[in-house]
Design an enzyme around this catalytic site. Structure first.
Site, PDB file in Angstrom:
ATOM      1  N   LYS A 154     -17.043  30.308 -29.123  1.00 20.92           N
ATOM      2  CA  LYS A 154     -17.445  29.617 -27.895  1.00 20.92           C
ATOM      3  C   LYS A 154     -16.699  30.095 -26.648  1.00 20.92           C
ATOM      4  CE  LYS A 154     -19.994  26.621 -27.394  1.00 20.92           C
ATOM      5  NZ  LYS A 154     -19.899  25.199 -27.688  1.00 20.92           N
ATOM      6  N   TYR A 200      -9.539  -7.187  11.979  1.00 18.41           N
ATOM      7  CA  TYR A 200      -8.926  -6.646  10.768  1.00 18.41           C
ATOM      8  C   TYR A 200      -8.948  -7.659   9.643  1.00 18.41           C
ATOM      9  CZ  TYR A 200      -5.490  -4.740   7.526  1.00 18.41           C
ATOM     10  OH  TYR A 200      -4.879  -4.270   6.395  1.00 18.41           O
ATOM     11  N   SER A 233       0.830  -1.216   0.000  1.00 18.23           N
ATOM     12  CA  SER A 233       0.000   0.000   0.000  1.00 18.23           C
ATOM     13  C   SER A 233       0.858   1.256   0.000  1.00 18.23           C
ATOM     14  CB  SER A 233      -0.935  -0.001   1.210  1.00 18.23           C
ATOM     15  OG  SER A 233      -0.201  -0.209   2.408  1.00 18.23           O
ATOM     16  N   GLU A 259     -18.748  22.382 -15.348  1.00 19.94           N
ATOM     17  CA  GLU A 259     -19.097  21.036 -15.835  1.00 19.94           C
ATOM     18  C   GLU A 259     -18.241  19.965 -15.173  1.00 19.94           C
ATOM     19  OE1 GLU A 259     -19.162  21.023 -20.198  1.00 19.94           O
ATOM     20  OE2 GLU A 259     -19.939  23.057 -20.088  1.00 19.94           O
ATOM     21  N   THR A 292     -39.711  26.648 -10.089  1.00 18.24           N
ATOM     22  CA  THR A 292     -39.970  25.258  -9.694  1.00 18.24           C
ATOM     23  C   THR A 292     -40.180  24.520 -11.015  1.00 18.24           C
ATOM     24  OG1 THR A 292     -42.367  25.538  -9.542  1.00 18.24           O
ATOM     25  CG2 THR A 292     -41.117  25.897  -7.509  1.00 18.24           C
ATOM     26  N   HIS A 293     -39.753  23.295 -11.094  1.00 19.33           N
ATOM     27  CA  HIS A 293     -39.830  22.513 -12.349  1.00 19.33           C
ATOM     28  C   HIS A 293     -39.084  23.215 -13.485  1.00 19.33           C
ATOM     29  CE1 HIS A 293     -43.113  20.313 -10.313  1.00 19.33           C
ATOM     30  NE2 HIS A 293     -43.497  21.517  -9.935  1.00 19.33           N
ATOM     31  N   ASN A 337     -16.902  28.377 -22.923  1.00 20.90           N
ATOM     32  CA  ASN A 337     -17.572  27.254 -22.259  1.00 20.90           C
ATOM     33  C   ASN A 337     -17.335  27.225 -20.745  1.00 20.90           C
ATOM     34  OD1 ASN A 337     -18.511  26.250 -24.723  1.00 20.90           O
ATOM     35  ND2 ASN A 337     -16.604  25.131 -25.083  1.00 20.90           N
ATOM     36  N   LYS A 377      -8.135   3.528   1.996  1.00 18.42           N
ATOM     37  CA  LYS A 377      -7.357   4.751   1.806  1.00 18.42           C
ATOM     38  C   LYS A 377      -7.560   5.408   0.448  1.00 18.42           C
ATOM     39  CE  LYS A 377      -4.119   2.609   4.705  1.00 18.42           C
ATOM     40  NZ  LYS A 377      -5.248   1.700   4.822  1.00 18.42           N
ATOM     41  N   SER A 400     -13.337  26.724 -27.631  1.00 14.38           N
ATOM     42  CA  SER A 400     -13.468  25.530 -28.463  1.00 14.38           C
ATOM     43  C   SER A 400     -12.340  25.539 -29.484  1.00 14.38           C
ATOM     44  CB  SER A 400     -14.823  25.559 -29.175  1.00 14.38           C
ATOM     45  OG  SER A 400     -14.763  24.820 -30.374  1.00 14.38           O
TER      46      SER A 400
HETATM   47  N1  ARG Z   1      -1.198  -1.588   4.874  1.00 16.08           N
HETATM   48  C1  ARG Z   1      -2.160  -2.120   5.808  1.00 16.08           C
HETATM   49  C2  ARG Z   1      -3.482  -1.366   5.673  1.00 16.08           C
HETATM   50  O1  ARG Z   1      -3.469  -0.334   5.119  1.00 16.08           O
HETATM   51  C3  ARG Z   1      -1.638  -1.977   7.202  1.00 16.08           C
HETATM   52  C4  ARG Z   1      -2.186  -2.964   8.144  1.00 16.08           C
HETATM   53  C5  ARG Z   1      -1.558  -4.282   7.896  1.00 16.08           C
HETATM   54  N2  ARG Z   1      -2.030  -5.274   8.812  1.00 16.08           N
HETATM   55  C6  ARG Z   1      -2.028  -6.560   8.544  1.00 16.08           C
HETATM   56  N3  ARG Z   1      -2.514  -7.339   9.440  1.00 16.08           N
HETATM   57  N4  ARG Z   1      -1.629  -6.998   7.391  1.00 16.08           N
HETATM   58  O2  ARG Z   1      -4.501  -1.811   6.104  1.00 16.08           O
END
Ligand code: ARG
Length: 456
Positions: free
Chosen positions: A282, A316, A22, A289, A154-155, A284, A324, A276
């Protein structure tokens, strides 16, 4: 090298390491990871679990890593499993054996739950001022346009006269509630999981109050399983962020409409418009948007988080690493949208004459015409019907209620007199709407001031 050597006889497959790691997205939490570790290390020292000497070495080592990451002297290893691994291994590489004592009575599970909360807490703290800034711009514009008459819809059909400032303050109210939602979520999130360990706390004599306090939490969480295994705070925040995007997206949609030749109520500054490649005429509203379009990402982040969490067993599970990217993306997106949207609004030119022209068509004073008859003693339902007949007559004659001759009025109902024209003038219609929450100019000015004072 991962932290979990010993039991394994082989290195992890390199491509699988990329999949499992990660670091690409959690390295942005380095500051929180190190601060969390420092609080933990200080507590281990204070409790006599680690010696004073080791504690000193760990704290100095961690501070050095933080400084070097901030200055760019140290680069994060993209092959590390995660930011927790990187920091701990760098520490041990720098200070030797004392570094190996940092993780005593801690797991990456309570560590990551702590980092998440610390990081998202600071995200809230930087997003709230961005929302306040937007509200401040809205209040300034509302004060300037407390008498700028426009049709209320409205509408998407012209309905009743309002002033532009009142329309803008509707959004200010929405964004105020958005701030409230972030504050609420932040408060619920602000409890410290450190000490939950992997799932079942620890046998060491730790001081959870101390770490919670050092990190600015309101206190430690009360259940170790819950501490490491829920991400409801990410979901709550993603929901609050989704609502911000709903509000921004509706506002963006209106700005897009208002920029069209069909409305021409506003003109965006050149710095916040695009052209454009083929059509030279144009201009825009791409920024508006894009804000509207990016709402989809944030809703997707919310859906993703809900789906990740809905079927995983306590405590966990690695699924939770997926929290994340989703919640970071949601914060990044909302922040980016506000960064472009607020100055776009701040520099937008308002075209009051076009709003006034649009307000003059569409019989938006018909309710006031009926109310005039009510004032003369007619029951509202009868007054409504008479006015309906008058509108039909105007349409037939190609005129407006303001220009219809008095004899035509009197032919429908003899309660009409000369003062009718004053009663249905748009300025009068708006100025009479003085009840709380209504668009009378003095209300709008007072509301703009009230809202600014709420921002503190
Ligand atoms: N990189 C992991 C996460 O974001 C950290 C926790 C890891 N824990 C484990 N038991 N592998 O969740």
């Amino acid at each position: 090298m991962p932290l979990w050597t010993g039991r394994f006889s082989k290195d992890i497959d390199p491509k699988t390491n990329d999949f499992n790691s990660s670091i690409k997205f959690d390295s942005r939490m380095f500051q929180e990871d190190i601060t969390g570790s420092m609080a933990h290390a200080a507590m281990l020292g204070a409790q006599g679990i680690n010696s004073a000497e080791d504690t000193e070495a760990i704290l100095t080592g961690l501070q050095g890593i933080l400084d070097d990451l901030n200055s760019g002297a140290l680069e994060i290893d993209p092959n590390a499993e995660d930011i927790h691994t990187f920091v701990e291994q760098t520490l041990t590489a720098r200070i030797g054996n004392a570094g190996k004592r940092l993780h005593t009575s801690r797991s990456r599970n309570d560590q990551v739950a702590t980092d998440d909360r610390l990081y998202l807490r600071s995200q809230c703290d930087s997003l709230i001022p961005q929302l306040s800034q937007l509200i401040t711009v809205l209040c300034r514009l509302a004060g300037e346009h407390s008498e700028t008459i426009m049709p209320g819809y409205t509408h998407l059909q012209r309905a009743q006269p309002i002033v532009f400032g009142h329309h803008l303050l509707a959004y200010a109210e929405m964004f105020l509630r958005d701030i409230g939602r972030l504050q609420d979520a932040r408060k619920r999130m602000n409890v410290c999981p450190l000490g939950s360990g992997a799932l079942a706390g620890t046998t060491y004599d730790i001081d959870r109050e101390m770490t919670a306090k050092a990190l600015g939490f309101d206190g430690p969480c009360h259940n170790s399983l819950d501490g490491v295994s829920d991400r409801d705070f990410c979901i709550e925040l993603a929901a609050a962020l989704s609502l911000i995007m709903v509000h921004l997206s509706r506002f963006a949609e209106e700005i897009i409409l208002w920029c069209s030749w069909e409305f021409k109520f506003v003109e965006l500054d050149d710095a916040f418009s695009t052209g454009s490649s083929i059509m030279p005429q144009k201009k825009n509203p791409d920024i508006a948007e894009l804000v509207r379009g990016k709402s989809g990402r944030v809703f997707g982040d919310l859906m993703g988080l809900l789906t990740v969490m809905k079927g995983i067993s306590l405590a966990y599970d690695k699924d939770m690493q997926e929290d994340k990217e989703a919640i970071f993306d949601a914060f990044d997106t909302v922040s980016m949208c506000l960064t472009a949207f607020t100055p776009m609004l701040d520099t937008m030119k308002v075209l009051p004459e076009n709003m006034r022209k649009a307000a003059a068509g569409g019989f938006i004073n018909a309710t006031d015409c009926a109310d005039y008859l009510v004032g003369k003693g007619l029951p509202f339902r009868d007054a409504y019907k008479c006015t309906g007949q008058l509108v039909a007559l105007c349409i037939e004659k190609g005129t407006t209620l303001e220009d219809l001759p008095l004899e035509d009025y009197r032919a429908v109902c003899d309660l009409f007199e000369d003062d009718l024209y004053e009663a249905i003038s748009l300025e009068h219609c708006v100025s009479q709407r003085t009840c709380l929450g209504a668009p009378a100019p003095e209300n709008v000015r007072a509301e703009a001031e009230r809202i600014v004072s709420l921002l503190g």
